[in-house]
Design a protein around this motif. Structure first.
Motif, PDB file in Angstrom:
ATOM      1  N   THR A  90       0.842  -1.190   0.000  1.00  0.00           N
ATOM      2  CA  THR A  90       0.000   0.000   0.000  1.00  0.00           C
ATOM      3  C   THR A  90       0.876   1.238   0.000  1.00  0.00           C
ATOM      4  N   VAL A 115      -3.930   0.528  -2.984  1.00  0.00           N
ATOM      5  CA  VAL A 115      -3.859  -0.710  -2.204  1.00  0.00           C
ATOM      6  C   VAL A 115      -3.849  -1.900  -3.163  1.00  0.00           C
ATOM      7  N   ARG A 142      -6.401   2.848   5.393  1.00  0.00           N
ATOM      8  CA  ARG A 142      -5.551   1.732   4.961  1.00  0.00           C
ATOM      9  C   ARG A 142      -6.148   0.404   5.410  1.00  0.00           C
TER      10      ARG A 142
END
Length: 164
Positions: A90, A115, A142
């Motif tokens: 990521t 991602v 995230r």
């Protein structure tokens, strides 16, 4: 926007995504629905795309936002998307104007998160999100998007097998 409000929005979007993921694994409709849910539910997600790996390129499979991107095919290794695919990690860019890898899509974009969607060690796609806010993405974004990438990875082999 307060952190509590942001957290509540991300929790709600995860519940919405869980419900959608339970309905069907049919790509490309699933990818289109996921992009639309993210872009319309999270105020700081201004453009959402899902790219799939085809050979040595990322190919845009679905998107949601105010306008299409010209970057429908991105060589692996090029731009932030290509770097995330090559590295398998990521990447969060708080200010795209400060990152020389950034491939400009929209003048309004200020930050980006990419991602990878991984199966074992292989990157098979990625989720790409642009925001018009500086430093829009944090560890909770995230976590949500890495969870989603894992869920999508479980569904993509069915797409590949049925496309053969």
């Amino acid at each position: 926007m307060s952190q509590a409000t942001r957290d509540a929005i991300l929790q709600q979007v995860r519940q919405t995504l869980e419900a959608r993921l339970a309905l069907s694994d049919q790509i490309p409709q699933l990818a289109e629905d996921v992009c639309r849910i993210l872009e319309r539910t999270v105020p700081w997600y201004d453009w959402v795309g899902i790219y799939l790996v085809e050979g040595d390129e990322l190919v845009l499979a679905a998107w949601s936002g105010p306008a299409a991107t010209e970057h429908v095919r991105i060589p692996i290794g090029q731009g932030i998307c290509g770097a995330a695919a090559r590295e398998g990690q990521t990447i969060i860019v708080p200010d795209v104007r400060q990152d020389p890898r950034y491939l400009q899509c929209f003048l309004s974009t200020r930050s980006e998160i990419v991602v990878p969607i991984r199966q074992d060690e292989d990157v098979i796609g990625e989720i790409d999100i642009d925001s018009d806010e500086l430093a829009a993405f944090d560890e909770k974004d995230r976590a949500l998007l890495e969870w989603l990438a894992s869920e999508l990875a479980e569904r993509l082999p069915h797409h590949r097998a049925s496309a053969a």
